[in-house]
Design a protein around this motif. Sequence first.
Motif, PDB file in Angstrom:
ATOM      1  N   ALA A  22       0.836  -1.208   0.000  1.00  0.00           N
ATOM      2  CA  ALA A  22       0.000   0.000   0.000  1.00  0.00           C
ATOM      3  C   ALA A  22       0.869   1.255   0.000  1.00  0.00           C
ATOM      4  O   ALA A  22       0.576   2.234  -0.712  1.00  0.00           O
ATOM      5  N   GLU A  23       1.954   1.226   0.803  1.00  0.00           N
ATOM      6  CA  GLU A  23       2.904   2.359   0.837  1.00  0.00           C
ATOM      7  C   GLU A  23       3.525   2.559  -0.541  1.00  0.00           C
ATOM      8  O   GLU A  23       3.713   3.684  -1.001  1.00  0.00           O
ATOM      9  N   ALA A  24       3.866   1.437  -1.192  1.00  0.00           N
ATOM     10  CA  ALA A  24       4.483   1.501  -2.515  1.00  0.00           C
ATOM     11  C   ALA A  24       3.528   2.133  -3.529  1.00  0.00           C
ATOM     12  O   ALA A  24       3.914   2.999  -4.319  1.00  0.00           O
ATOM     13  N   GLU A  25       2.270   1.709  -3.477  1.00  0.00           N
ATOM     14  CA  GLU A  25       1.274   2.247  -4.409  1.00  0.00           C
ATOM     15  C   GLU A  25       1.108   3.755  -4.224  1.00  0.00           C
ATOM     16  O   GLU A  25       1.041   4.520  -5.185  1.00  0.00           O
ATOM     17  N   LYS A  26       1.090   4.166  -2.952  1.00  0.00           N
ATOM     18  CA  LYS A  26       0.958   5.593  -2.629  1.00  0.00           C
ATOM     19  C   LYS A  26       2.138   6.399  -3.189  1.00  0.00           C
ATOM     20  O   LYS A  26       1.997   7.532  -3.638  1.00  0.00           O
ATOM     21  N   ALA A  27       3.340   5.774  -3.157  1.00  0.00           N
ATOM     22  CA  ALA A  27       4.561   6.459  -3.600  1.00  0.00           C
ATOM     23  C   ALA A  27       4.817   6.291  -5.096  1.00  0.00           C
ATOM     24  O   ALA A  27       5.797   6.827  -5.627  1.00  0.00           O
ATOM     25  N   GLY A  28       3.965   5.515  -5.777  1.00  0.00           N
ATOM     26  CA  GLY A  28       4.166   5.295  -7.207  1.00  0.00           C
ATOM     27  C   GLY A  28       5.277   4.300  -7.509  1.00  0.00           C
ATOM     28  O   GLY A  28       5.898   4.351  -8.576  1.00  0.00           O
ATOM     29  N   CYS A  29       5.521   3.394  -6.578  1.00  0.00           N
ATOM     30  CA  CYS A  29       6.568   2.381  -6.731  1.00  0.00           C
ATOM     31  C   CYS A  29       5.926   1.025  -7.041  1.00  0.00           C
ATOM     32  O   CYS A  29       5.000   0.605  -6.353  1.00  0.00           O
ATOM     33  N   SER A  30       6.420   0.346  -8.066  1.00  0.00           N
ATOM     34  CA  SER A  30       5.902  -0.986  -8.414  1.00  0.00           C
ATOM     35  C   SER A  30       6.555  -2.052  -7.540  1.00  0.00           C
ATOM     36  O   SER A  30       7.774  -2.037  -7.337  1.00  0.00           O
ATOM     37  N   VAL A  31       5.755  -2.971  -7.000  1.00  0.00           N
ATOM     38  CA  VAL A  31       6.292  -4.129  -6.281  1.00  0.00           C
ATOM     39  C   VAL A  31       6.197  -5.315  -7.241  1.00  0.00           C
ATOM     40  O   VAL A  31       5.104  -5.686  -7.683  1.00  0.00           O
ATOM     41  N   VAL A  32       7.357  -5.859  -7.583  1.00  0.00           N
ATOM     42  CA  VAL A  32       7.435  -6.904  -8.606  1.00  0.00           C
ATOM     43  C   VAL A  32       7.617  -8.264  -7.937  1.00  0.00           C
ATOM     44  O   VAL A  32       8.616  -8.503  -7.248  1.00  0.00           O
ATOM     45  N   LEU A  33       6.644  -9.151  -8.144  1.00  0.00           N
ATOM     46  CA  LEU A  33       6.674 -10.487  -7.541  1.00  0.00           C
ATOM     47  C   LEU A  33       6.817 -11.543  -8.640  1.00  0.00           C
ATOM     48  O   LEU A  33       6.451 -11.302  -9.793  1.00  0.00           O
ATOM     49  N   PRO A  34       7.334 -12.728  -8.290  1.00  0.00           N
ATOM     50  CA  PRO A  34       7.464 -13.784  -9.302  1.00  0.00           C
ATOM     51  C   PRO A  34       6.102 -14.261  -9.811  1.00  0.00           C
ATOM     52  O   PRO A  34       5.114 -14.229  -9.072  1.00  0.00           O
ATOM     53  N   VAL A  35       6.085 -14.685 -11.079  1.00  0.00           N
ATOM     54  CA  VAL A  35       4.854 -15.213 -11.666  1.00  0.00           C
ATOM     55  C   VAL A  35       4.944 -16.726 -11.867  1.00  0.00           C
ATOM     56  O   VAL A  35       3.928 -17.402 -11.987  1.00  0.00           O
ATOM     57  N   ASP A  36       6.178 -17.232 -11.922  1.00  0.00           N
ATOM     58  CA  ASP A  36       6.379 -18.680 -11.969  1.00  0.00           C
ATOM     59  C   ASP A  36       7.546 -19.030 -11.052  1.00  0.00           C
ATOM     60  O   ASP A  36       8.294 -18.153 -10.614  1.00  0.00           O
ATOM     61  N   ALA A  37       7.673 -20.319 -10.753  1.00  0.00           N
ATOM     62  CA  ALA A  37       8.661 -20.716  -9.757  1.00  0.00           C
ATOM     63  C   ALA A  37       9.201 -22.113 -10.045  1.00  0.00           C
ATOM     64  O   ALA A  37       8.528 -22.937 -10.677  1.00  0.00           O
ATOM     65  N   VAL A  38      10.424 -22.337  -9.564  1.00  0.00           N
ATOM     66  CA  VAL A  38      11.014 -23.670  -9.613  1.00  0.00           C
ATOM     67  C   VAL A  38      10.726 -24.321  -8.264  1.00  0.00           C
ATOM     68  O   VAL A  38      11.053 -23.757  -7.211  1.00  0.00           O
ATOM     69  N   VAL A  39      10.081 -25.472  -8.287  1.00  0.00           N
ATOM     70  CA  VAL A  39       9.637 -26.123  -7.046  1.00  0.00           C
ATOM     71  C   VAL A  39      10.256 -27.513  -6.913  1.00  0.00           C
ATOM     72  O   VAL A  39      10.638 -28.145  -7.901  1.00  0.00           O
ATOM     73  N   ALA A  40      10.366 -27.953  -5.665  1.00  0.00           N
ATOM     74  CA  ALA A  40      10.875 -29.305  -5.388  1.00  0.00           C
ATOM     75  C   ALA A  40      10.288 -29.780  -4.069  1.00  0.00           C
ATOM     76  O   ALA A  40       9.770 -28.983  -3.277  1.00  0.00           O
ATOM     77  N   GLY A  41      10.376 -31.077  -3.841  1.00  0.00           N
ATOM     78  CA  GLY A  41       9.844 -31.647  -2.606  1.00  0.00           C
ATOM     79  C   GLY A  41      10.802 -31.511  -1.443  1.00  0.00           C
ATOM     80  O   GLY A  41      10.399 -31.606  -0.284  1.00  0.00           O
ATOM     81  N   GLU A  42      12.095 -31.261  -1.743  1.00  0.00           N
ATOM     82  CA  GLU A  42      13.084 -31.067  -0.672  1.00  0.00           C
ATOM     83  C   GLU A  42      14.199 -30.167  -1.178  1.00  0.00           C
ATOM     84  O   GLU A  42      14.431 -30.050  -2.380  1.00  0.00           O
TER      85      GLU A  42
END
Length: 398
Positions: free
Chosen positions: A249-269
């Motif tokens: 919310a702070e980022a949006e107010k300041a005009g800053c983009s928060v960039v999160l992953p859209v895909d991921a490498v996954v494993a069981g351990e």
Amino acid sequence: MSFKTLDDLTELAGKRALVRVDINVPMQDGRVTDATRIERVAPTIEELSGKGAKVILLAHFGRPKGKVVAEMSLKPVAAAVEEVLDHRVHFATLDEAEAAISKMADGDVLLLENTRFEPGEEKNDSDLASRYASLGDLYVNDAFSAAHRAHASTEGLAHKLPAYAGRTMQTELEALQKGLGDPKRPVVAIVGGAKVSTKIDLLTNLVKKVDAVVVGGGMANTFLAANGTDVQASLCEAELGQTAREIEAEAEKAGCSVVLPVDAVVAGEFKAGAPSDTVAVDAVPEGQMILDAGPQSVEKVKSWIEQANTLIWNGPLGAFEIEPFDAATVAAARYAAERTRAGELISVAGGGDTVAALNHAGVAGDFTYVSTAGGAFLEWMEGKTLPGVKALEDGGKG
């Protein structure tokens, strides 16, 4: 930011220069195993010595808590300093200092015993700072990595003598000024690592100062979960969901983009050679854990780096210590290095894991500046005042 440097010093011959350095180096069996910190302060020592100053080094080693602890003596480190400088380095305790300094010739170098053996050092005791000051004519701080500590040798002493930044301190401060103080925009920050809880202040400050924050590593899982994504068995601080939403919310107010992953490498351990798969972040199979950002996320990060004129980097994008979970960090780091080499990007990085990750990618030498300062670098990025730096800005006495 205004401070005096060695360029402001003239007629150094015969002057006693008290130089605060950080040579808190790793030791094994009485020998230094990594001399990097000594090598970083060598230019300042050599410059002062070469101009005829009597160079008196002040440094800490370990955490003796104001007591003399034999295994934390700097005496064995003196030999390593001597080797790096290719110059004789004398050694003395604080009680022996006055007599030892009286015997110094112009250009000599003297290392004093561990400042933290003194009970008043970490209390920033004014009397101890005055005692140090009586041994010198001027003070040079070349220990940015200790600048977040208000100790007698890092802050108090700077008010007792004319104070200057050494070459390492100067380089660090100028790099950080380019990164956050007066940056060339757009500015993109990459913040990774395991836990949001250790970087709340950092993220809160950055979203107000940069144009985009790329969140990676285990931290990204907390943000994804806060937005309703099921990250399954991934490392995640679910209790910090509200904090993550407040930062967004702070980022949006300041005009800053928060960039999160859209895909991921996954494993069981989490182990070398564990079977892994690439999935969308909202399709992590039951019982699996996210261990790295996927290729689409890497392309997204690279596009933000491409838009940036300034990049600040703290923390890896995945569990880079084990292949293949180092792929995202390596790819993004190499792309940032490529743009830096081409003169298209100012890149400033720091923090323990960051240095290791950039070394792993083979590009630490290609970034504009890589800080090894750890805590001081993080506190600077958090927008906190560093006592050792503030004292230099005040110019010391004189």
